[in-house]
Design a protein around this motif. Structure first.
Motif, PDB file in Angstrom:
ATOM      1  N   THR A 245     -45.325 -11.440 -39.419  1.00  0.00           N
ATOM      2  CA  THR A 245     -46.774 -11.399 -39.609  1.00  0.00           C
ATOM      3  C   THR A 245     -47.186  -9.946 -39.845  1.00  0.00           C
ATOM      4  O   THR A 245     -46.602  -9.031 -39.267  1.00  0.00           O
ATOM      5  N   PRO A 246     -48.196  -9.701 -40.688  1.00  0.00           N
ATOM      6  CA  PRO A 246     -48.550  -8.316 -41.024  1.00  0.00           C
ATOM      7  C   PRO A 246     -49.116  -7.563 -39.824  1.00  0.00           C
ATOM      8  O   PRO A 246     -49.878  -8.109 -39.020  1.00  0.00           O
ATOM      9  N   ALA A 247     -48.728  -6.317 -39.702  1.00  0.00           N
ATOM     10  CA  ALA A 247     -49.234  -5.449 -38.641  1.00  0.00           C
ATOM     11  C   ALA A 247     -49.467  -4.068 -39.231  1.00  0.00           C
ATOM     12  O   ALA A 247     -48.643  -3.544 -39.971  1.00  0.00           O
ATOM     13  N   TRP A 248     -50.595  -3.460 -38.895  1.00  0.00           N
ATOM     14  CA  TRP A 248     -50.915  -2.150 -39.449  1.00  0.00           C
ATOM     15  C   TRP A 248     -50.763  -1.078 -38.371  1.00  0.00           C
ATOM     16  O   TRP A 248     -50.825  -1.351 -37.170  1.00  0.00           O
ATOM     17  N   ALA A 249     -50.575   0.144 -38.834  1.00  0.00           N
ATOM     18  CA  ALA A 249     -50.433   1.279 -37.925  1.00  0.00           C
ATOM     19  C   ALA A 249     -50.885   2.541 -38.641  1.00  0.00           C
ATOM     20  O   ALA A 249     -50.924   2.599 -39.877  1.00  0.00           O
ATOM     21  N   LEU A 250     -51.242   3.540 -37.844  1.00  0.00           N
ATOM     22  CA  LEU A 250     -51.641   4.833 -38.374  1.00  0.00           C
ATOM     23  C   LEU A 250     -50.925   5.919 -37.583  1.00  0.00           C
ATOM     24  O   LEU A 250     -51.000   5.951 -36.348  1.00  0.00           O
ATOM     25  N   TYR A 251     -50.219   6.796 -38.292  1.00  0.00           N
ATOM     26  CA  TYR A 251     -49.467   7.883 -37.663  1.00  0.00           C
ATOM     27  C   TYR A 251     -50.046   9.228 -38.118  1.00  0.00           C
ATOM     28  O   TYR A 251     -50.361   9.409 -39.299  1.00  0.00           O
TER      29      TYR A 251
END
Length: 312
Positions: free
Chosen positions: A294-300
């Motif tokens: 399932t799609p999962a977003w992240a910000l680094y």
């Protein structure tokens, strides 16, 4: 006698014409040969210019993004101190701060040169030589580099590591390929090995296409994974660049390879006016096996300090 002169004159004309034509053939052949040589020289010159362009662009990109290849190619020791913060699955977090020292060892280089002399490999020329041509630059990129890297991750307990890396860059047509084999040991994971092949192509002076193939083997823990995929990298200025990436990651489970994740990401890097400070921002969208794809977003967000860089 005089009556025979017209007949002799008419009979002589074809032979004279044939002689003129036979003499003209070599001139046409020379002209065609000259044209072919000019065309070959033009094509070869274009190839060398494009080859030099992809070398310059890939080096610039690697320097901005902190790639180990940029550190390996400098004849200086480089210390990197980095800290990464992230928002992942809706929660804030941070990786442990770490340092990495890429060492230039003159004694090691002398040993490497001695080994190259024994097996009769060509040596790198003097970089200050202004007479170096694009073809000479291309030849230089075909040589082997041997580099060592040490560092630590500031965690509890502290994790320290050491690596030895053998690297070679070479040209195939308009494509530059960079291969390296790395053997390392860390307190956390013990013995590890990494193999990487990166292929670069310059669309223009500012846009680089890159395809990455990489395999990691945790020799002690017996874990094996691979990473594959393209990147399109645009240099926005001398101090900033934008990379758009797709990665397909696999993992060995038992005796079978499984799809581990698919990741879409974009990394913007900026070198501040104090050129030893780098800021990187990476939003990503991933589909991983542990999340049922399932799609999962992240910000680094990464802050990196670079010491010893000859460009800083």
């Amino acid at each position: 006698m005089w009556r025979l002169l017209p007949v002799l004159y008419i009979a002589f004309i074809p032979f004279a014409g044939a002689q003129v034509e036979s003499e003209a053939l070599p001139e046409e052949s020379v002209e065609q040969s000259t044209s072919a040589q000019k065309a070959t020289a033009y094509l070869e010159g274009t190839r060398e210019l494009l080859s030099a362009r992809v070398i310059r662009l890939s080096e610039s990109v690697d320097a901005l993004f902190g790639n180990t290849r940029a550190d390996d190619q400098r004849n200086t020791s480089t210390l990197r101190v980095s800290q990464t913060y992230y928002i992942r699955r809706g929660s804030l977090g941070a990786d442990d701060p770490g340092t990495s020292l890429n060492l230039f060892l003159p004694n090691l280089k002398r040993w490497e040169k001695a080994m190259q002399d024994k097996i009769q490999l060509p040596q790198r020329g003097d970089e200050s030589d202004v007479s170096v041509t694009p073809s000479a630059v291309a030849d230089e990129e075909r040589l082997w580099d041997l580099n060592s890297e040490t560092g630590l991750v500031v965690a509890i307990p502290v994790n320290y590591f050491a690596r030895l890396r053998l690297r070679r860059s070479f040209l195939l047509g308009y494509f530059e390929n960079s291969f390296f084999e790395q053997l390392g040991w860390s307190k956390k994971n013990e013995w590890e090995e990494r193999t990487s092949l990166t292929t670069d192509y310059a669309f223009s002076r500012d846009v680089l296409f890159r395809f990455v193939n990489e395999a990691n083997w945790a020799m002690t823990n017996r874990d094996f994974d691979t990473h594959h995929g393209p990147s399109v990298i645009r240099t926005l200025s001398e101090h900033s660049a934008l990379s758009q990436d797709f990665r397909y990651n696999t993992k060995l489970i038992g005796r079978a390879m499984y799809s581990e994740s698919f990741v879409l990401s974009s990394t913007f890097t900026q070198r501040l006016p104090m050129q030893w400070i780098y800021l990187k921002t990476t939003p990503s969208l991933s589909w991983s096996r542990e999340d049922g794809f399932t799609p999962a977003w992240a910000l680094y967000m990464t802050v990196e300090l670079v010491f010893g860089n000859e460009d800083s």
